[in-house]
Write an enzyme that holds these catalytic residues in place. Structure first.
Site, PDB file in Angstrom:
ATOM      1  N   ALA A   1       2.564  -8.254   4.570  1.00 20.30           N
ATOM      2  CA  ALA A   1       1.739  -7.296   5.309  1.00 20.30           C
ATOM      3  C   ALA A   1       0.596  -6.846   4.411  1.00 20.30           C
ATOM      4  CB  ALA A   1       2.568  -6.085   5.722  1.00 20.30           C
ATOM      5  N   LYS A   2      -0.364  -6.197   4.968  1.00 21.31           N
ATOM      6  CA  LYS A   2      -1.415  -5.572   4.164  1.00 21.31           C
ATOM      7  C   LYS A   2      -2.064  -4.494   5.001  1.00 21.31           C
ATOM      8  CE  LYS A   2      -3.207  -6.033   0.006  1.00 21.31           C
ATOM      9  NZ  LYS A   2      -2.513  -6.486  -1.213  1.00 21.31           N
ATOM     10  N   GLY A   3      -2.642  -3.504   4.318  1.00 19.82           N
ATOM     11  CA  GLY A   3      -3.355  -2.447   5.023  1.00 19.82           C
ATOM     12  C   GLY A   3      -4.603  -2.085   4.260  1.00 19.82           C
TER      13      GLY A   3
END
Ligand code: NAD
Length: 423
Positions: free
Chosen positions: A112-114
């Site tokens: 994931a990444k944000g």
């Protein structure tokens, strides 16, 4: 206000780059079409636009993202970036890279990444806290200790993680330390987490040097980016006997042929806000820094720094990718032909996510390990993963990046086939 522009070279679309890299591994593994198509898409993407009260009484609307690339191997894991250049495609690419990174070192996580489009340096402490708490609330539908566990990345700190942990905990009515990693130790962080990525970079640099028959003693090292990853890698490589000849940050770079003491440079940076102007050094631009004579180059800033335009001028024998995606595919090809040995990002900077995993495990069991135990476990996983990727690259007669991707994509594809397609 516009961010200070430092690097002038246009950056390639990171998502396109990530897909190209994936395709190479997918071809070598002869992945079935359905599996390939599934792994090429992020599983879910969330864009949030949210207001923040500023110090002058005005309200500013910020844009943020949280993207899950894959949940095949477990809950998703990946950092949160605060930077003016954050974009959907950048976050997509970094989320996919996280899937491969976790898989290549054998962690039970998906990627994931944000990110939030902002310049944290232009925000007051209170503005940063309000922005973080609101962003954490907006992405609260995705994050959780069993579902998605954020961590720090460029522009975010243990304090930012503490605010996210506190915000999430307030919404749940009890403390949930395992919702983020990279927290301060006082609230469930892990010993060794701050140094983990730089320590991992140093371990694989040592393994790569051993493989190449190169001595670390006296080896000249250039480090681009002097933040969490770059400053620790510089210090630990210096301790291993390397000579740190060049270092840069977003304001520019410094070069000293006789070597720089990274601890002293850190003190200079703490006092002045930048490495620039360090006594006894010459000023260099970030572009020139990459082309300095050295044995080991450690890009530890942003992606897309080594391109087809400068790859032929890189003098390093070995590149250890502290940053995610610092070498473009075209540059990769040029460097491969020039026999520059590259330890790819998903392996080289996996130390951070490995110790994040240790932090999550410790939080879930509410039982904590000593720094010595953490470093020993990290060392074991990094060395095993380096050897595994080297073996894969030798088996398939490909470079280390492709070897790492073949191992990682192969593991996720196997897990996907084993789980089957629902319903
Ligand atoms: P950081 O914010 O602590 O440091 C980034 C450094 O890069 C700073 O010194 C900054 O001044 C410099 N920088 C920013 N823009 C630059 C530019 N245009 N040119 C030159 N230098 C520039 O971030 P970090 O946590 O050290 O992360 C650095 C890289 O490592 C990123 O690619 C990140 O995704 C990757 N990474 C970080 C971790 C981690 O645990 N922190 C783990 C894996 C990968």
């Amino acid at each position: 206000m516009a961010a200070k522009a430092v690097l002038t070279a246009p950056r390639e679309d990171p998502w396109k780059v990530a897909l190209e890299q994936f395709s190479v591994a997918a071809d070598l593994l002869a992945l079935k079409r359905g599996v390939r198509e599934f792994l090429m898409q992020p599983k879910r993407e969330l864009t949030v636009n949210f207001p923040v009260k500023m110090e002058d009484g005005s309200v500013r609307v910020f844009t943020g993202y949280r993207i899950h690339h894959s949940t095949v191997l477990g809950p998703t894991k990946g950092g949160i970036r605060y930077h003016p250049d954050v974009s959907l495609n950048e976050v997509r690419a970094l989320a996919m890279l996280m899937t491969w990174k976790c898989a290549v070192v054998g962690l039970p996580y998906g990627g994931a990444k944000g990110g939030v489009v902002c310049n944290p340096k232009e925000l007051s402490h209170e503005e940063l806290e309000r922005l973080t708490r609101r962003y954490a609330t907006e992405i609260g539908i995705l994050i959780g200790p069993e579902s998605d566990i954020p961590a720090p990345d460029v522009g975010t700190t243990p304090q930012v993680m503490a605010w996210i942990m506190d915000t999430y905990s307030m919404h749940h009515g009890y403390s949930v330390p395992a919702v983020v990693t990279g927290k301060p130790i006082a609230i469930g962080g892990s010993a060794g987490r701050i140094e983990a990525t730089g320590r991992g970079v140093t371990i694989v640099a040592r393994e790569a040097a051993r493989h190449l028959g190169m001595s670390l003693a006296g080896a000249r090292v250039v480090v681009q980016g002097f933040g969490n990853v770059g400053s620790i890698a510089a210090q630990l490589l210096h301790e291993q006997g390397c000579r740190i000849v060049g270092v840069s940050d977003s304001s520019g770079g410094v070069y000293a042929e006789k070597g720089i003491d990274p601890r002293d440079l850190l003190r200079h940076k703490e006092q002045t806000g930048s490495v620039v102007g360090y006594r006894g050094s010459d000023a260099v631009t970030n572009d020139d820094l990459l082309e300095l004579p050295c044995e080991i180059l450690v890009p530890s800033a942003l992606e897309g720094q080594i391109t087809k335009d400068n790859a032929s001028r890189i003098q390093a024998r070995m590149i250890v990718e502290g940053a995610n995606g610092p070498v473009t595919p075209e540059a990769d090809e040029i460097l491969r032909e020039r026999k520059v040995f590259i330890v790819p990002d998903i392996l080289a900077n996996a130390g951070g996510v490995i110790v994040s995993y240790f932090e999550w495990v410790q939080d879930l069991q509410s039982f904590f390990w000593s720094e010595e135990e953490i470093n020993e476990r990290l060392e074991r996983i990094m060395v095993r993963s380096f050897r595994d990727v080297l073996a894969a690259s030798q088996e398939k007669k490909v470079d280390m990046r492709t070897g790492a991707l073949v191992r990682a994509v192969g593991r996720v594809a196997d897990a996907l086939m084993t789980r089957g397609i629902y319903p």
